[in-house]
Scaffold this motif. Structure first.
Motif, mmCIF file in Angstrom:
data_model
loop_
_atom_site.group_PDB
_atom_site.id
_atom_site.type_symbol
_atom_site.label_atom_id
_atom_site.label_comp_id
_atom_site.label_asym_id
_atom_site.label_seq_id
_atom_site.Cartn_x
_atom_site.Cartn_y
_atom_site.Cartn_z
ATOM 1 N N ASP A 1 0.806 -1.221 0.000
ATOM 2 C CA ASP A 1 0.000 0.000 0.000
ATOM 3 C C ASP A 1 0.840 1.271 0.000
ATOM 4 N N ASP A 2 2.061 1.202 0.533
ATOM 5 C CA ASP A 2 2.915 2.389 0.608
ATOM 6 C C ASP A 2 3.714 2.638 -0.671
ATOM 7 N N GLY A 3 3.456 1.846 -1.721
ATOM 8 C CA GLY A 3 4.146 2.025 -2.998
ATOM 9 C C GLY A 3 5.400 1.191 -3.148
ATOM 10 N N THR A 4 5.811 0.504 -2.089
ATOM 11 C CA THR A 4 6.968 -0.378 -2.185
ATOM 12 C C THR A 4 6.521 -1.733 -2.722
ATOM 13 N N ALA A 5 7.485 -2.606 -2.944
ATOM 14 C CA ALA A 5 7.176 -3.963 -3.398
ATOM 15 C C ALA A 5 8.102 -4.937 -2.677
ATOM 16 N N VAL A 6 7.557 -6.077 -2.315
ATOM 17 C CA VAL A 6 8.317 -7.146 -1.678
ATOM 18 C C VAL A 6 8.505 -8.246 -2.719
ATOM 19 N N VAL A 7 9.698 -8.833 -2.738
ATOM 20 C CA VAL A 7 10.059 -9.834 -3.740
ATOM 21 C C VAL A 7 10.535 -11.096 -3.038
ATOM 22 N N ARG B 1 12.903 -5.902 -0.262
ATOM 23 C CA ARG B 1 11.859 -4.880 -0.422
ATOM 24 C C ARG B 1 12.491 -3.768 -1.253
ATOM 25 N N LEU B 2 11.733 -3.255 -2.220
ATOM 26 C CA LEU B 2 12.260 -2.197 -3.056
ATOM 27 C C LEU B 2 11.215 -1.120 -3.315
ATOM 28 N N GLU B 3 11.720 0.022 -3.752
ATOM 29 C CA GLU B 3 10.876 1.124 -4.196
ATOM 30 C C GLU B 3 10.918 1.097 -5.717
ATOM 31 N N PRO B 4 9.851 0.615 -6.365
ATOM 32 C CA PRO B 4 9.883 0.490 -7.828
ATOM 33 C C PRO B 4 10.122 1.835 -8.509
ATOM 34 N N SER B 5 11.012 1.836 -9.486
ATOM 35 C CA SER B 5 11.271 3.059 -10.238
ATOM 36 C C SER B 5 10.323 3.178 -11.427
ATOM 37 N N ASN B 6 9.702 2.070 -11.796
ATOM 38 C CA ASN B 6 8.768 2.069 -12.915
ATOM 39 C C ASN B 6 7.621 1.107 -12.585
ATOM 40 N N PRO B 7 6.628 1.561 -11.816
ATOM 41 C CA PRO B 7 5.539 0.678 -11.383
ATOM 42 C C PRO B 7 4.785 0.007 -12.533
ATOM 43 N N GLU B 8 4.868 0.575 -13.733
ATOM 44 C CA GLU B 8 4.194 -0.032 -14.885
ATOM 45 C C GLU B 8 4.792 -1.401 -15.235
ATOM 46 N N GLU B 9 6.002 -1.692 -14.747
ATOM 47 C CA GLU B 9 6.612 -2.996 -14.998
ATOM 48 C C GLU B 9 5.777 -4.127 -14.404
ATOM 49 N N LEU B 10 4.968 -3.831 -13.403
ATOM 50 C CA LEU B 10 4.076 -4.852 -12.834
ATOM 51 C C LEU B 10 3.156 -5.429 -13.908
#
Length: 146
Positions: free
Chosen positions: A20-26, A103-112
């Motif tokens: 929800d905070d804009g980060t992503a877990v891998v 955990r990362l802060e995506p630089s290009n969320p469209e990659e999802l």
């Protein structure tokens, strides 16, 4: 095979969970960890502070050998799961929760959008299973012919 509905997947058996905070877990999928067997070590590539989609960011070692892990998304590395560094077998026992990797802060969320949905990943795993069965049948026939 456990495939969670709130994750995105890669053919390299990595999962990504947008937060929800804009980060992503891998992390590594259940299928991926089963293929490697008992996980013995997890190591981030030296100098990794930025992940680049489709490039190696870490290695993981299991009973079946060493495997390069390819980033599903580009972004700034925020955290490495210290628990997995100290107890790599967490990836085997709980790949989707305690066994997460980074955990990362995506630089290009469209990659999802380029990742596999749970349904697409399930279809892909079925294709992998069928291909492996065909390979096993060919090996059995070759052994019989000898």
């Amino acid at each position: 095979m456990l495939i969670l509905e709130d994750l995105f997947y890669t053919e390299g058996h990595m999962w990504t969970r947008p937060e929800d905070d804009g980060t992503a877990v891998v992390g590594l999928t259940e299928f991926g960890q089963q293929r490697l067997g008992e996980i013995e070590a997890f190591e981030l590539a030296e100098g990794t502070d930025e992940l680049i989609r489709d490039e190696v960011f870490a290695t993981i070692e299991g009973e079946s050998g060493l495997e390069d892990l390819v980033a599903p998304l580009s972004g700034r590395l925020l955290a490495v799961n210290e628990a997995v560094l100290n107890h790599p077998s967490l990836v085997n026992t709980d790949p989707y929760e305690d066994g997460w990797l980074v955990r990362l802060e995506p630089s290009n969320p469209e990659e999802l959008d380029d990742l596999l949905s749970p349904e697409e990943y399930a279809e892909y795993l079925e294709e992998v299973r069928m291909a492996e069965e065909e390979d096993d049948e060919v090996e059995d026939e070759e052994e019989f012919d000898e």
